[in-house]
Design a protein around this motif. Structure first.
Motif, PDB file in Angstrom:
ATOM      1  N   VAL A   1       0.980  -0.782   0.388  1.00 32.74           N
ATOM      2  CA  VAL A   1       0.052  -0.408  -0.281  1.00 32.74           C
ATOM      3  C   VAL A   1       0.668   0.882   0.252  1.00 32.74           C
ATOM      4  CG1 VAL A   1      -1.843  -1.118   1.394  1.00 32.74           C
ATOM      5  CG2 VAL A   1      -0.305   0.090   2.122  1.00 32.74           C
ATOM      6  N   THR A   2       0.543   2.462  -0.870  1.00 30.36           N
ATOM      7  CA  THR A   2       0.780   3.751  -0.466  1.00 30.36           C
ATOM      8  C   THR A   2       1.097   4.075   0.752  1.00 30.36           C
ATOM      9  OG1 THR A   2      -0.735   4.683  -1.594  1.00 30.36           O
ATOM     10  CG2 THR A   2       1.194   3.883  -3.262  1.00 30.36           C
ATOM     11  N   GLU A   3       1.375   5.576   0.949  1.00 33.62           N
ATOM     12  CA  GLU A   3       1.256   6.225   2.130  1.00 33.62           C
ATOM     13  C   GLU A   3      -0.609   6.914   2.006  1.00 33.62           C
ATOM     14  OE1 GLU A   3       4.194   8.965   3.017  1.00 33.62           O
ATOM     15  OE2 GLU A   3       6.140   7.196   2.654  1.00 33.62           O
ATOM     16  N   GLY A   4      -0.634   6.381   0.294  1.00 25.51           N
ATOM     17  CA  GLY A   4      -1.990   6.617   0.150  1.00 25.51           C
ATOM     18  C   GLY A   4      -3.783   6.980   1.166  1.00 25.51           C
ATOM     19  N   VAL A   5      -2.959   5.847   1.825  1.00 24.30           N
ATOM     20  CA  VAL A   5      -4.439   5.133   1.990  1.00 24.30           C
ATOM     21  C   VAL A   5      -4.606   5.497   3.653  1.00 24.30           C
ATOM     22  CG1 VAL A   5      -3.610   2.965   1.560  1.00 24.30           C
ATOM     23  CG2 VAL A   5      -2.637   3.277   4.016  1.00 24.30           C
ATOM     24  N   ILE A   6      -3.568   6.273   3.982  1.00 27.27           N
ATOM     25  CA  ILE A   6      -4.131   7.421   5.019  1.00 27.27           C
ATOM     26  C   ILE A   6      -4.897   8.365   5.441  1.00 27.27           C
ATOM     27  CG2 ILE A   6      -2.146   8.009   7.419  1.00 27.27           C
ATOM     28  CD1 ILE A   6      -0.056   6.662   5.811  1.00 27.27           C
ATOM     29  N   ILE A   7      -4.240   9.275   3.889  1.00 28.20           N
ATOM     30  CA  ILE A   7      -5.806   9.953   3.660  1.00 28.20           C
ATOM     31  C   ILE A   7      -6.980  10.051   3.874  1.00 28.20           C
ATOM     32  CG2 ILE A   7      -6.026  11.459   1.674  1.00 28.20           C
ATOM     33  CD1 ILE A   7      -3.297  10.981   0.532  1.00 28.20           C
ATOM     34  N   TYR A   8      -7.393   8.867   3.046  1.00 31.36           N
ATOM     35  CA  TYR A   8      -8.430   8.057   3.581  1.00 31.36           C
ATOM     36  C   TYR A   8      -9.431   8.370   4.640  1.00 31.36           C
ATOM     37  CZ  TYR A   8      -8.571   8.244  -1.721  1.00 31.36           C
ATOM     38  OH  TYR A   8      -8.587   7.636  -2.583  1.00 31.36           O
ATOM     39  N   ASN A   9      -8.545   7.903   5.672  1.00 33.13           N
ATOM     40  CA  ASN A   9      -9.300   7.571   7.078  1.00 33.13           C
ATOM     41  C   ASN A   9      -8.346   6.900   8.663  1.00 33.13           C
ATOM     42  OD1 ASN A   9      -9.997   6.932   9.482  1.00 33.13           O
ATOM     43  ND2 ASN A   9     -12.633   7.094   8.822  1.00 33.13           N
ATOM     44  N   GLU A  10      -7.610   7.704   8.822  1.00 31.10           N
ATOM     45  CA  GLU A  10      -6.091   7.268   9.288  1.00 31.10           C
ATOM     46  C   GLU A  10      -6.823   6.218  10.573  1.00 31.10           C
ATOM     47  OE1 GLU A  10      -3.604  10.338  10.811  1.00 31.10           O
ATOM     48  OE2 GLU A  10      -2.530   8.811  11.911  1.00 31.10           O
TER      49      GLU A  10
ATOM     50  N   ALA B   1      -7.201   3.265   8.859  1.00 32.07           N
ATOM     51  CA  ALA B   1      -6.066   2.183   7.973  1.00 32.07           C
ATOM     52  C   ALA B   1      -5.634   1.559   9.027  1.00 32.07           C
ATOM     53  CB  ALA B   1      -6.103   3.426   7.627  1.00 32.07           C
ATOM     54  N   ILE B   2      -5.345   2.491  10.427  1.00 33.31           N
ATOM     55  CA  ILE B   2      -4.949   1.606  11.249  1.00 33.31           C
ATOM     56  C   ILE B   2      -5.129   0.676  11.723  1.00 33.31           C
ATOM     57  CG2 ILE B   2      -3.681   2.055  13.745  1.00 33.31           C
ATOM     58  CD1 ILE B   2      -3.462   4.907  13.708  1.00 33.31           C
ATOM     59  N   GLU B   3      -6.685   0.584  12.145  1.00 35.30           N
ATOM     60  CA  GLU B   3      -7.689  -0.604  12.412  1.00 35.30           C
ATOM     61  C   GLU B   3      -7.142  -1.854  11.553  1.00 35.30           C
ATOM     62  OE1 GLU B   3      -8.830  -1.696  15.069  1.00 35.30           O
ATOM     63  OE2 GLU B   3      -9.386  -3.239  14.365  1.00 35.30           O
ATOM     64  N   THR B   4      -6.998  -1.411   9.886  1.00 33.83           N
ATOM     65  CA  THR B   4      -7.366  -2.497   9.313  1.00 33.83           C
ATOM     66  C   THR B   4      -5.662  -3.259   9.482  1.00 33.83           C
ATOM     67  OG1 THR B   4      -9.165  -0.851   7.556  1.00 33.83           O
ATOM     68  CG2 THR B   4      -7.964  -2.425   6.390  1.00 33.83           C
ATOM     69  N   LEU B   5      -5.088  -2.550   8.833  1.00 29.82           N
ATOM     70  CA  LEU B   5      -3.589  -3.139   9.189  1.00 29.82           C
ATOM     71  C   LEU B   5      -3.189  -3.604  10.409  1.00 29.82           C
ATOM     72  CD1 LEU B   5      -1.847   0.416   7.964  1.00 29.82           C
ATOM     73  CD2 LEU B   5      -2.120  -1.678   6.231  1.00 29.82           C
ATOM     74  N   ALA B   6      -3.986  -3.411  11.226  1.00 32.70           N
ATOM     75  CA  ALA B   6      -3.323  -4.687  11.904  1.00 32.70           C
ATOM     76  C   ALA B   6      -4.385  -5.246  12.436  1.00 32.70           C
ATOM     77  CB  ALA B   6      -3.781  -3.710  13.863  1.00 32.70           C
ATOM     78  N   GLN B   7      -5.166  -4.970  12.240  1.00 32.65           N
ATOM     79  CA  GLN B   7      -6.415  -7.119  11.574  1.00 32.65           C
ATOM     80  C   GLN B   7      -5.424  -7.501  11.200  1.00 32.65           C
ATOM     81  OE1 GLN B   7      -9.435  -7.924  13.399  1.00 32.65           O
ATOM     82  NE2 GLN B   7      -9.219  -5.817  14.617  1.00 32.65           N
TER      83      GLN B   7
END
Ligand code: C2E
Ligand code: MG
Ligand code: MG
Ligand code: MG
Length: 275
Positions: A146-155, A158-164
């Protein structure tokens, strides 16, 4: 176009819009008929000099002409086609990865590019879970880029999805690292495994002291945060030498191999692995 600005419609603009519209229509059909191909670009460990896996890159031949994904992926995102296309890419990549694992390559890691839009969908995690189940691929054999762009949408999301995803056991890489606009603080919050140094820093690294400094710093950052670092776009032996001397973990680039059709990739691996 709002606030006292206007744009004159001209023929060139019309032609561009027409071209893009045609491309979108053809893409719609190509998605229905699964006319895309997936290529594999080998990734190599610098310490073991072995192939550790590959990045999957989509290819599309339209009326006998190759269209670059840098051109059609952004269009697919704009036209609302990326979900369907992204689903096909993820499923097909996992299916092909499973085949490769079945050939006896247990520790293979196949990296799949995920569009920020695709990543931001509520059902992304369940989709990944389902694809792994349906294809029988183990999570440890899959990496998501993923690019850093994933953070822009909803930080927070995004953190939660990455953790899962991490919990599932898939590897996570930040693509095009060093070119985004986000702050470095996300590296603390995000549970990621790998930084992919953007190829713009590698392109001319043997001649540019500034690029050398940046790359050395990224590699050190990765080491301090216990993240693997891979350099993309490695084209020549001097670049490889430099990266090795800096302690870069992995490389990917034309110097080692171009992206290859599936069978060529299998042959390449066999050739590399046999003495
Ligand atoms: P990316 O993910 O950063 O992929 C790396 C790009 O660099 C690929 O271009 C690859 O062919 C190219 N490359 C690899 N080694 C070298 C090298 O040594 N020198 C140079 N000059 N280039 C090298 P490609 O395949 O044209 O893809 C471009 C971009 O399109 C990708 O950048 C990615 O953002 C997107 N893309 C490609 N395939 C997919 C996909 O399946 N899904 C999504 N969402 N995006 C994709
Ligand atoms: Mg990538
Ligand atoms: Mg990249
Ligand atoms: Mg890129």
């Amino acid at each position: 176009s709002g606030d006292k600005t206007h744009v004159l419609f001209n023929l060139q603009l019309g032609e561009k819009l027409y071209y893009e519209q045609q491309l979108i229509e053809d893409m719609r059909i190509a998605i229905e008929m699964a006319q895309f191909e997936l290529y594999f670009q080998p990734q190599m460990s610098l310490s073991s000099e072995k192939i550790i896996g590959a990045e999957v890159l989509i290819r599309w031949q339209r009326n006998g002409q190759w269209i670059s994904p840098s051109e059609f992926i952004p269009l697919a995102e704009r036209a609302g086609l990326i979900d369907k296309l992204g689903d096909w890419i993820l499923y097909t990549a996992c299916q092909k990865a499973k085949n490769l694992v079945s050939l006896g390559w247990n520790d293979l890691v196949i990296a799949v590019n995920i569009s920020p839009l695709q990543f931001g969908r509520k059902d992304f995690l369940s989709k990944v879970t389902k694809v792994l189940k349906d294809t029988g691929l183990k999570a440890k054999n899959l990496e998501l880029e993923v690019t850093e762009g994933v953070i822009i949408y909803n930080e927070n999301e995004a953190i939660e999805t990455l953790a899962q995803l991490k919990k599932l056991g898939v590897h996570l890489a930040i693509d095009d690292f060093g070119t985004g606009y986000s702050s470095l603080s996300y590296l603390r919050k995000f549970n990621i495994d790998k930084l992919k140094i953007d190829q713009s820093f590698i392109q001319d690294i043997e001649h540019q002291a500034a690029d050398q400094s940046i790359v050395r710093t990224i590699i050190e950052l990765g080491r301090n945060l216990e993240l693997k670092v891979i350099a993309e776009g490695v084209e020549g032996p001097e670049q490889l030498e430099l990266l090795a001397s800096m302690g870069c973990d992995e490389i990917q680039g034309f110097y080692f191999s171009h992206p290859l059709p599936e069978q060529d990739f299998i042959d390449f691996v066999k050739h590399q692995r046999s003495p």
